[in-house]
Write an enzyme that holds these catalytic residues in place. Structure first.
Site, short mmCIF file in Angstrom:
data_model
loop_
_atom_site.label_atom_id
_atom_site.label_comp_id
_atom_site.label_asym_id
_atom_site.label_seq_id
_atom_site.Cartn_x
_atom_site.Cartn_y
_atom_site.Cartn_z
N ASP A 200 -2.07 -0.70 5.90
CA ASP A 200 -2.45 -0.20 7.22
C ASP A 200 -3.95 -0.35 7.47
O ASP A 200 -4.42 -0.06 8.56
CB ASP A 200 -2.05 1.27 7.37
CG ASP A 200 -2.76 2.17 6.39
OD1 ASP A 200 -2.73 1.87 5.16
OD2 ASP A 200 -3.36 3.18 6.80
N ASP B 72 0.85 -1.19 0.00
CA ASP B 72 0.00 0.00 0.00
C ASP B 72 0.89 1.24 0.00
O ASP B 72 2.04 1.19 0.44
CB ASP B 72 -0.88 -0.03 1.25
CG ASP B 72 -1.79 1.17 1.37
OD1 ASP B 72 -2.32 1.64 0.35
OD2 ASP B 72 -1.98 1.66 2.51
N ASP C 66 -0.27 4.91 0.95
CA ASP C 66 -0.53 5.89 2.00
C ASP C 66 -0.45 5.25 3.38
O ASP C 66 -1.10 4.26 3.66
CB ASP C 66 -1.91 6.54 1.80
CG ASP C 66 -2.02 7.23 0.46
OD1 ASP C 66 -1.03 7.85 0.03
OD2 ASP C 66 -3.08 7.12 -0.18
#
Length: 181
Positions: free
Chosen positions: A135, A8, A10
């Protein structure tokens, strides 16, 4: 064929929340610290202000100048690339105006990633790599491979995934896997 890892962008590679916090504070007269902002999932915005905030995120260059979250990530990814096929999977569909800026950010910071290995998506259920580092428990839940949860204050209560706290820990996890082969 190498095993594959999707990463990922961000809050795993790029420090999205620092800029998000600054933008929020500046435009809505708030005074959050970054740590407070990371813990706050519900913001006290009217529907009109929420639309304004979303429009700010969709500015063409909003994602272009994000800081690298962990300075070790670039070196670790380069090393992992020797043994794994690396993909970047970012949920850009959440902020459609981010495509060009995210692509430019990736080309600046990770120019060694093949462009065909950059995936702009929404739900990461479409990602069919062996591993996903993210996250978001929601994205890991949709993923069919092995999920690694990149630790953030807002996912601290989540215990359904292997948790990683930084890029050196990620490096250790994958090097240990290779050593077992």
């Amino acid at each position: 064929m190498k095993p594959s890892i999707a990463i990922d962008m961000d809050q795993v590679l790029a420090d999205f929340y620092s800029k998000l916090c600054d933008t929020y504070n500046k435009n809505f007269g708030a005074n959050f610290t970054k740590d407070e902002f990371l813990l706050t999932t519900q913001r006290d915005l009217s529907q009109e202000d929420a639309k304004k905030f979303f429009a700010l995120l969709n500015e063409p260059d909003f994602f272009r100048d994000l800081a690298v979250l962990d300075p070790d990530c670039i070196e670790v990814i380069k090393g992992l690339q020797e043994h794994f096929e690396i993909y970047i999977a970012t949920a850009a569909m959440d902020v459609p105006g981010s495509f060009n800026a995210k692509y430019d950010w990736l080309m600046e910071h990770l120019p060694f990633i093949k462009t065909q290995n950059i995936v702009f998506c929404g739900n990461k259920a479409v990602i069919h790599t062996d591993f996903l580092i993210d996250d978001s428990p929601r994205q890991l839940e949709a993923f069919s491979g092995t999920g690694l949860l990149y630790s953030m204050p807002y996912n601290a209560a989540e215990d359904g995934y292997k948790r990683v706290h930084n890029w050196r820990e990620i490096q250790g996890y994958f090097m240990e896997l290779l050593a077992k082969k």
